[in-house]
Design an enzyme around this catalytic site. Structure first.
Site, PDB file in Angstrom:
ATOM      1  N   CYS A 198       6.374  70.482 -82.729  1.00 52.05           N
ATOM      2  CA  CYS A 198       5.674  71.641 -83.280  1.00 52.05           C
ATOM      3  C   CYS A 198       5.832  72.827 -82.329  1.00 52.05           C
ATOM      4  O   CYS A 198       5.690  72.672 -81.112  1.00 52.05           O
ATOM      5  CB  CYS A 198       4.183  71.324 -83.457  1.00 52.05           C
ATOM      6  SG  CYS A 198       3.231  72.747 -83.988  1.00 52.05           S
TER       7      CYS A 198
ATOM      8  N   CYS B 207       1.614  73.414 -81.249  1.00 59.41           N
ATOM      9  CA  CYS B 207       0.823  72.435 -80.481  1.00 59.41           C
ATOM     10  C   CYS B 207       1.709  71.426 -79.744  1.00 59.41           C
ATOM     11  O   CYS B 207       1.198  70.516 -79.086  1.00 59.41           O
ATOM     12  CB  CYS B 207      -0.156  71.708 -81.398  1.00 59.41           C
ATOM     13  SG  CYS B 207       0.624  70.532 -82.501  1.00 59.41           S
TER      14      CYS B 207
ATOM     15  N   ASP C 226      23.125  67.003 -77.216  1.00 63.55           N
ATOM     16  CA  ASP C 226      23.675  66.132 -78.265  1.00 63.55           C
ATOM     17  C   ASP C 226      23.236  64.664 -78.148  1.00 63.55           C
ATOM     18  O   ASP C 226      23.439  63.879 -79.075  1.00 63.55           O
ATOM     19  CB  ASP C 226      25.205  66.237 -78.291  1.00 63.55           C
ATOM     20  CG  ASP C 226      25.865  65.917 -76.949  1.00 63.55           C
ATOM     21  OD1 ASP C 226      26.897  66.548 -76.629  1.00 63.55           O
ATOM     22  OD2 ASP C 226      25.339  65.048 -76.221  1.00 63.55           O
TER      23      ASP C 226
ATOM     24  N   HIS D 292      18.310  70.837 -71.044  1.00 60.46           N
ATOM     25  CA  HIS D 292      18.138  71.757 -72.181  1.00 60.46           C
ATOM     26  C   HIS D 292      17.552  71.070 -73.404  1.00 60.46           C
ATOM     27  O   HIS D 292      17.617  71.596 -74.518  1.00 60.46           O
ATOM     28  CB  HIS D 292      19.483  72.415 -72.529  1.00 60.46           C
ATOM     29  CG  HIS D 292      20.006  73.295 -71.432  1.00 60.46           C
ATOM     30  ND1 HIS D 292      21.293  73.754 -71.400  1.00 60.46           N
ATOM     31  CD2 HIS D 292      19.419  73.769 -70.305  1.00 60.46           C
ATOM     32  CE1 HIS D 292      21.477  74.494 -70.306  1.00 60.46           C
ATOM     33  NE2 HIS D 292      20.360  74.510 -69.630  1.00 60.46           N
TER      34      HIS D 292
ATOM     35  N   GLN E  95      23.447  69.492 -69.532  1.00 57.61           N
ATOM     36  CA  GLN E  95      23.008  70.673 -70.272  1.00 57.61           C
ATOM     37  C   GLN E  95      23.109  70.415 -71.773  1.00 57.61           C
ATOM     38  O   GLN E  95      22.645  71.204 -72.568  1.00 57.61           O
ATOM     39  CB  GLN E  95      23.880  71.875 -69.888  1.00 57.61           C
ATOM     40  CG  GLN E  95      23.817  72.243 -68.417  1.00 57.61           C
ATOM     41  CD  GLN E  95      24.937  73.191 -68.033  1.00 57.61           C
ATOM     42  OE1 GLN E  95      24.812  74.403 -68.164  1.00 57.61           O
ATOM     43  NE2 GLN E  95      26.054  72.630 -67.591  1.00 57.61           N
TER      44      GLN E  95
ATOM     45  N   CYS F 201      -1.318  70.505 -86.713  1.00 54.79           N
ATOM     46  CA  CYS F 201      -1.904  71.857 -86.707  1.00 54.79           C
ATOM     47  C   CYS F 201      -1.323  72.783 -87.768  1.00 54.79           C
ATOM     48  O   CYS F 201      -1.765  73.921 -87.889  1.00 54.79           O
ATOM     49  CB  CYS F 201      -1.714  72.479 -85.323  1.00 54.79           C
ATOM     50  SG  CYS F 201      -0.037  73.080 -85.049  1.00 54.79           S
TER      51      CYS F 201
ATOM     52  N   GLY G  85      33.010  69.630 -67.278  1.00 50.71           N
ATOM     53  CA  GLY G  85      32.967  70.212 -68.607  1.00 50.71           C
ATOM     54  C   GLY G  85      31.918  71.279 -68.796  1.00 50.71           C
ATOM     55  O   GLY G  85      31.275  71.364 -69.837  1.00 50.71           O
TER      56      GLY G  85
HETATM   57  N1  APR Z   1      37.251  68.332 -70.724  1.00 47.14           N
HETATM   58  C1  APR Z   1      36.789  69.089 -69.677  1.00 47.14           C
HETATM   59  N2  APR Z   1      36.374  70.386 -69.816  1.00 47.14           N
HETATM   60  C2  APR Z   1      36.452  70.925 -71.047  1.00 47.14           C
HETATM   61  C3  APR Z   1      36.943  70.210 -72.174  1.00 47.14           C
HETATM   62  C4  APR Z   1      37.359  68.851 -71.966  1.00 47.14           C
HETATM   63  N3  APR Z   1      37.818  68.100 -72.962  1.00 47.14           N
HETATM   64  N4  APR Z   1      36.879  71.033 -73.275  1.00 47.14           N
HETATM   65  C5  APR Z   1      36.367  72.225 -72.833  1.00 47.14           C
HETATM   66  N5  APR Z   1      36.111  72.157 -71.498  1.00 47.14           N
HETATM   67  C6  APR Z   1      35.488  73.165 -70.639  1.00 47.14           C
HETATM   68  C7  APR Z   1      35.769  74.608 -71.035  1.00 47.14           C
HETATM   69  O1  APR Z   1      36.930  75.070 -70.396  1.00 47.14           O
HETATM   70  C8  APR Z   1      34.516  75.329 -70.530  1.00 47.14           C
HETATM   71  O2  APR Z   1      34.701  75.780 -69.188  1.00 47.14           O
HETATM   72  O3  APR Z   1      34.087  72.990 -70.784  1.00 47.14           O
HETATM   73  C9  APR Z   1      33.432  74.235 -70.543  1.00 47.14           C
HETATM   74  C10 APR Z   1      32.359  74.417 -71.607  1.00 47.14           C
HETATM   75  O4  APR Z   1      31.644  75.577 -71.286  1.00 47.14           O
HETATM   76  P1  APR Z   1      30.550  76.185 -72.298  1.00 47.14           P
HETATM   77  O5  APR Z   1      31.098  76.185 -73.666  1.00 47.14           O
HETATM   78  O6  APR Z   1      30.094  77.461 -71.704  1.00 47.14           O
HETATM   79  O7  APR Z   1      29.396  75.084 -72.278  1.00 47.14           O
HETATM   80  P2  APR Z   1      28.282  74.825 -71.156  1.00 47.14           P
HETATM   81  O8  APR Z   1      28.766  75.164 -69.785  1.00 47.14           O
HETATM   82  O9  APR Z   1      27.768  73.478 -71.383  1.00 47.14           O
HETATM   83  O10 APR Z   1      27.158  75.899 -71.600  1.00 47.14           O
HETATM   84  C11 APR Z   1      25.957  75.894 -70.887  1.00 47.14           C
HETATM   85  O11 APR Z   1      25.009  77.460 -72.433  1.00 47.14           O
HETATM   86  O12 APR Z   1      25.042  78.033 -74.619  1.00 47.14           O
HETATM   87  C12 APR Z   1      24.240  77.499 -73.635  1.00 47.14           C
HETATM   88  O13 APR Z   1      22.461  75.970 -73.739  1.00 47.14           O
HETATM   89  C13 APR Z   1      23.826  76.079 -73.962  1.00 47.14           C
HETATM   90  O14 APR Z   1      23.887  74.109 -72.578  1.00 47.14           O
HETATM   91  C14 APR Z   1      24.607  75.247 -72.952  1.00 47.14           C
HETATM   92  C15 APR Z   1      24.798  76.209 -71.797  1.00 47.14           C
END
Ligand code: APR
Length: 244
Positions: A127, A130, A104, A119, A101, A150, A187
């Site tokens: 753009c 277009c 980066d 994502h 997701q 465009c 994560g």
């Molecule tokens: N190792 C493992 N887990 C971790 C760590 C780490 N070092 N640091 C944080 N976390 C966990 C947090 O506890 C949390 O549950 O990673 C999770 C991150 O969750 P979010 O911040 O909600 O990120 P994500 O799930 O990727 O969000 C999904 O939401 O905002 C939109 O498009 C954006 O891709 C993103 C999507």
């Protein structure tokens, strides 16, 4: 950290494995997650004021500058041992699919090959009208740069709230999740759809679900193996325990 022998055995023989990652896997590289209390980006910024087509319509310069700031933040960091452990896993599992997701680009930078960026990727710019991609754009402090083809406004090639995911990436992610024997969720808070449903789809098809996250998520009750901690610490140790 000791790993359950059944998990280690399972991974030594697995043929089809899917790993889904979220912002938590890049946290140890120094990038903020989205929903961590206080430190998460959404604790400071309102997602719908910055990461939606309506926001871009309303104030394109604000949105453009925010993504330019995030792009610089990404340029300043490097993949961490969690990213590299997934590259090692890919080398040892016959059918390995990494679904992220994250926008980066750190998985690609670490060397991941079979990667689905659900994502988009913040380093890519296209753009808004277009869809032409460009690698060169002027950083005019006054205005959002425009498309050479465009004249439309340029925008980051990421999926904003309310936008649909790239169809080819999503279809491939759903197919791989339904066909895998082991599904890792790493994560991610597991609340943003459709990515959050992939683990359930895998579980419903009989896959073993492994969760590595700093805290419990809605997928935790479905997981056979749960490791709550830092992915940059757990993943390299797991790879070592399984493949030496
Ligand atoms: N190792 C493992 N887990 C971790 C760590 C780490 N070092 N640091 C944080 N976390 C966990 C947090 O506890 C949390 O549950 O990673 C999770 C991150 O969750 P979010 O911040 O909600 O990120 P994500 O799930 O990727 O969000 C999904 O939401 O905002 C939109 O498009 C954006 O891709 C993103 C999507």
């Amino acid at each position: 950290m000791m790993f359950e022998s059944t998990l280690v055995e399972q991974l030594r023989t697995v043929r089809r494995l899917v790993a889904l990652t979220g912002a938590g896997v890049s946290q140890e590289s120094g990038l903020r997650t989205f929903r961590d209390a206080q430190t998460g980006l959404w604790a400071q910024y309102k997602p719908h004021e910055l990461a939606s087509p309506e926001a871009f319509q309303r104030d394109p310069k604000l949105v453009w500058d925010w993504y330019a700031w995030r792009r610089e933040a990404v340029k300043a960091v490097r993949p961490n041992p969690g990213h590299y452990a997934l590259v090692e896993m890919e080398k040892r599992v016959p059918a390995f699919t990494l679904i992220t997701q994250n926008v980066d680009g750190l998985h690609r930078m670490a060397g991941s090959q079979n990667l689905l960026e659900l994502h988009g990727n913040i380093q890519r710019v296209r753009c808004a009208d277009c869809y032409t991609f460009t690698e060169i754009w002027g950083d005019d402090s006054e205005a959002v740069p425009r498309c050479q083809v465009c004249g439309g406004l340029l925008r980051p090639d990421v999926v904003w709230f309310g936008e649909t995911l790239p169809r080819d990436q999503l279809e491939a992610a759903v197919l791989a999740s339904r066909a895998c024997e082991v599904f890792f969720s790493i994560g991610t808070s597991g609340i943003v759809q459709p990515a959050a449903s992939l683990g359930f789809a895998a579980h419903n098809r009989g896959a073993v679900v492994v969760e590595i996250n700093a805290e419990p998520t809605p997928l935790t009750p479905k997981a056979t193996f749960v490791m709550h901690g830092k992915s940059g610490e757990i993943l390299p140790r797991l790879v070592k325990a399984v493949w030496g």
